[in-house]
Design an enzyme around this catalytic site. Structure first.
Site, short mmCIF file in Angstrom:
data_model
loop_
_atom_site.label_atom_id
_atom_site.label_comp_id
_atom_site.label_asym_id
_atom_site.label_seq_id
_atom_site.Cartn_x
_atom_site.Cartn_y
_atom_site.Cartn_z
CE LYS A 1 1.25 -3.09 3.20
NZ LYS A 1 0.07 -3.95 2.91
CD GLU B 1 -5.53 -11.79 -1.70
OE1 GLU B 1 -4.56 -12.50 -1.97
OE2 GLU B 1 -5.46 -10.81 -0.92
CB CYS C 1 14.02 -3.60 9.42
SG CYS C 1 14.52 -5.28 9.70
CD1 TRP D 1 9.07 -9.50 10.26
CD2 TRP D 1 10.71 -10.14 8.89
NE1 TRP D 1 8.69 -10.67 9.66
CE2 TRP D 1 9.67 -11.09 8.82
CE3 TRP D 1 11.85 -10.34 8.12
CZ2 TRP D 1 9.74 -12.21 8.00
CZ3 TRP D 1 11.91 -11.46 7.30
CH2 TRP D 1 10.85 -12.38 7.25
CE LYS E 1 -5.11 -10.69 2.46
NZ LYS E 1 -4.39 -9.93 1.48
NE ARG F 1 10.19 -0.45 6.15
CZ ARG F 1 10.33 -0.36 4.84
NH1 ARG F 1 9.42 0.26 4.14
NH2 ARG F 1 11.36 -0.87 4.23
CG HIS G 1 -9.57 -35.30 -8.52
ND1 HIS G 1 -9.80 -36.43 -9.27
CD2 HIS G 1 -10.38 -34.34 -9.04
CE1 HIS G 1 -10.70 -36.16 -10.21
NE2 HIS G 1 -11.06 -34.89 -10.08
CG ASN H 1 15.58 -1.26 7.26
OD1 ASN H 1 15.70 -1.52 8.44
ND2 ASN H 1 14.66 -0.43 6.79
N GLY H 2 17.90 -4.77 5.56
CA GLY H 2 18.48 -5.54 4.46
C GLY H 2 19.24 -6.74 4.98
CD GLU I 1 -1.79 -11.55 5.07
OE1 GLU I 1 -2.48 -11.14 4.14
OE2 GLU I 1 -0.60 -11.24 5.20
O1 M6R Z 1 4.58 -4.96 -1.75
P1 M6R Z 1 4.22 -6.13 -2.59
O2 M6R Z 1 2.89 -5.99 -3.25
O3 M6R Z 1 5.28 -6.48 -3.59
O4 M6R Z 1 4.11 -7.34 -1.58
C1 M6R Z 1 3.90 -8.64 -2.03
C2 M6R Z 1 3.43 -9.54 -0.92
O5 M6R Z 1 4.38 -9.60 0.09
C3 M6R Z 1 2.11 -9.04 -0.30
O6 M6R Z 1 1.13 -8.92 -1.28
C4 M6R Z 1 1.62 -10.01 0.78
O7 M6R Z 1 1.29 -11.24 0.24
C5 M6R Z 1 0.43 -9.38 1.48
N1 M6R Z 1 0.87 -8.68 2.64
C6 M6R Z 1 -0.60 -10.37 1.91
O8 M6R Z 1 -1.70 -9.72 2.45
#
Ligand code: M6R
Length: 608
Positions: free
Chosen positions: A603, A481, A2, A81, A485, A27, A504, A105-106, A488
């Site tokens: 984010k 990773e 948010c 969000w 990517k 956000r 396996h 927010n929260g 997501e």
């Molecule tokens: O702000 P942070 O690095 O703590 O965020 C951690 C994860 O939410 C963040 O790395 C997330 O996995 C990425 N947006 C993925 O691309």
């Protein structure tokens, strides 16, 4: 999670709110809303499920209906969000009572009990949100005290959970009130008025003077003055810090998406982060402290960076390292004390699970070291020590340059520890650092130079229900990773597997045409990885081989190749990940996905 913006001053408020909200949409972006004081109509609230652009349309419609322009100089806005209650018009913020409009927010943990109590006092609830309980509670105390600060103070005594609130009291048309706990909020002072915001990009166009509100502080923001009240009564005008980011750094600079721009910034981010970590006192810190255990805690991409840190520290320094997913840390009841080190990696420094892990580590007496990208963030401030990654603002939800910066820090830590332990001579350590600062950025640039070829390859994934990433050693960690990517931002299911583990069980999922992205950056492991590639190839997989010298790879083992520049093998994650990020990026673009704002994500994940 948010975004909040608020402005009061001499200018029209709507353009400021819209511009701030648009820069905060990363956000959260499932609904948006604004509340403002119109000089003719009084307090107005426009909110809706959907993007900020839809609120712009709503405001334009209102102006058309009224036959005049909105004239407002004070207001608050929110982009959401959803956590409590689905994205809907009614669940959007601001939540407005007869006397109060509020954005949040929260998460309010005891909202159910508060709702029950407030319902008994005659309040009707219109939404399914936790936030509405806060709006009504503040309204309730405002009616009792007629004083905003007392009302906020009384309400937050009863609220459990995390919050950053921006509040308007309807009979004080030029004032904004703010308070926070466990969710960031800044106050900013500009030439034509003052601001509140959940993050810097929202105000960057207007001012570079900001103050990070501390836990429990309450702020009053008028057009000319910002005052902060601490519990116990003391009040003061904040001392502002200067924002060092440029507006350009937070804008797309001609790239179609932030993600592509941020991938292009990786060479610079690696160089800058290397200087940042080398100029920190990290070497002295490790020289002065002998730790029984080193533990890395993080979420998502940051956790994947931690895995590279573990691999390299164990390889070079021969020190065992544990890596924890932050949300699982506490359940593992980690054995920690004053001789243990906990490294928290976080781009935002506001990830709720990482903050909770940090607090647990401190409670148990461990040393804490934050590797963060946002100076002044909660993780940065609460950890005993901090190393700043200098990725610059990362706006796209998918983390790219932050990952490259985080692994840069991980490499330096592993090299420094190896040197301190006598496993690398100073000459060898310096040579590795030298290569990291010069050859690595140049090699990433070379990979980015292949983006057109990678874009064409992306077409191979468009209709695939599932993609596999395989590799051994460092490549196995990178596979995780790369897979994150892809899934997501393209919404294609994908899995990362240790190349030798496929047979396996999981190999049963390989059928004709299933894409397998095989990472083979380590010469020593190449033959073995090749056997695994053949195993999937004979079952019909479409193999994309990512390796150095790809042109020389036997054409019978793969359908496509992405070549990586020659580089010390230990540094392959920098180049291979750039290729995988580009592949995910172009696949998402071709599939018509909202690259920078993938569905269901935000984010910064500020809820546990
Ligand atoms: O702000 P942070 O690095 O703590 O965020 C951690 C994860 O939410 C963040 O790395 C997330 O996995 C990425 N947006 C993925 O691309």
């Amino acid at each position: 999670m948010c975004g909040i913006i608020g402005y009061t001053g001499g200018s029209q408020v709507l353009p400021k709110l819209f511009c701030g909200l648009e820069s905060l949409e990363y956000r959260g972006y499932d609904s948006a809303g604004i509340a403002f004081y119109d000089t003719k109509a009084g307090m107005l609230c426009l909110k809706e499920k959907g993007r900020v652009s839809e609120i712009r349309t709503l405001a334009a419609g209102y102006e058309r209906d009224m036959g005049r322009k909105i004239d407002a100089h004070c207001g608050i806005g929110h982009t959401r969000w959803a956590t409590h209650g689905k994205p809907s018009d009614l669940n959007s913020h601001p939540h407005c009572t007869s006397d109060v409009s509020l954005v949040h927010n929260g998460i309010i943990e005891n909202y159910a009990a508060l709702r029950e109590e407030l319902s008994r006092r005659g309040y009707r609830f219109l939404s399914e949100t936790d936030t509405e309980a806060a709006a009504n509670l503040i309204d309730y105390y405002y009616k009792q005290t007629e004083d905003p600060i007392s009302a906020i103070r009384a309400a937050i005594r009863e609220i459990r959970g995390s919050y950053a609130f921006g509040i308007l009291f309807h009979d004080r048309p030029s004032m904004i009130y703010a308070v926070r706990k466990d969710s960031p909020l800044i106050l900013a002072s500009g030439e034509d008025g003052n601001y509140i915001a959940s993050d810097i990009p929202a105000i960057l166009k207007y001012t570079d003077q900001y103050y990070r509100l501390e836990e429990g502080e309450i702020a009053t923001v008028s057009p000319a003055l910002i005052t902060v009240y601490r519990d116990g009564g003391a009040s003061f005008t904040p001392e502002y810090e200067k924002i060092t980011w440029s507006v350009d750094a937070a804008e797309k600079e001609g790239f179609p998406h932030f993600m592509l721009k941020e991938i292009h910034e990786e060479p610079r981010a690696v160089r800058d982060t290397l200087s940042s970590v080398l100029s920190s006192d990290i070497e002295a810190f490790f020289a002065e402290n002998e730790f029984d255990t080193i533990n890395i805690v993080a979420c998502g991409t940051a956790m994947h960076a931690g895995l590279i840190g573990k691999f390299m520290t164990e390889k070079l320094a021969r020190i065992p390292v544990n890596v924890y997913i932050a949300s699982e840390f506490r359940y593992q009841d980690p054995i920690l004390g004053s001789r243990d080190l906990v490294i928290l990696i976080s781009q935002s420094g506001e990830t709720a699970d990482t903050i909770a892990a940090l607090r647990l580590a401190k409670e148990r007496g461990a040393h804490t070291l934050a590797v963060v990208n946002v100076i002044g963030s909660t993780v940065a401030r609460e950890a005993d020590r901090m190393i700043l990654t200098l990725a610059g603002p990362e706006i796209s939800v998918a983390s790219t340059k932050a990952y490259s910066s985080q692994i840069t820090v991980m490499y330096v830590i592993s090299i420094k520890l190896a040197e301190l332990r006598g496993r690398l001579s100073p000459g060898e350590a310096n040579a590795l650092l030298e290569e990291l600062g010069s050859k690595v950025p140049a090699a990433i640039e070379e990979v980015i130079g292949q983006k057109e070829k990678i874009r064409l390859l992306a077409g191979e994934f468009l209709q695939c229900p599932s993609v596999f990433f395989i590799g051994r050693g460092l490549d196995c960690l990178l596979a995780s990773e790369g897979s994150l990517k892809l899934k997501e931002i393209t919404y294609i299911h994908s899995e990362a597997y240790a190349a030798g583990e496929m047979k396996h069980g999981t190999i049963s999922l390989i059928t004709d045409g299933t894409p397998v992205i095989a990472l083979a950056t380590d010469k020593k492991l190449f033959e073995k990885t090749l056997s695994n590639i053949k195993e999937v190839k004979t079952r019909g997989a479409k193999v994309i081989l990512v390796c150095p010298d790809a042109d020389h790879a036997d054409p019978s083992v793969c359908d496509f190749r992405i070549g990586l520049p020659a580089l010390n093998e230990s540094y392959a994650p920098f180049t291979a990940i750039a290729a995988l990020q580009l592949l995910a990026y172009y696949t998402a673009v071709l599939r018509g996905c909202d690259v920078d704002r993938p569905r269901n994500l935000a984010k910064s994940v500020t809820v546990e």
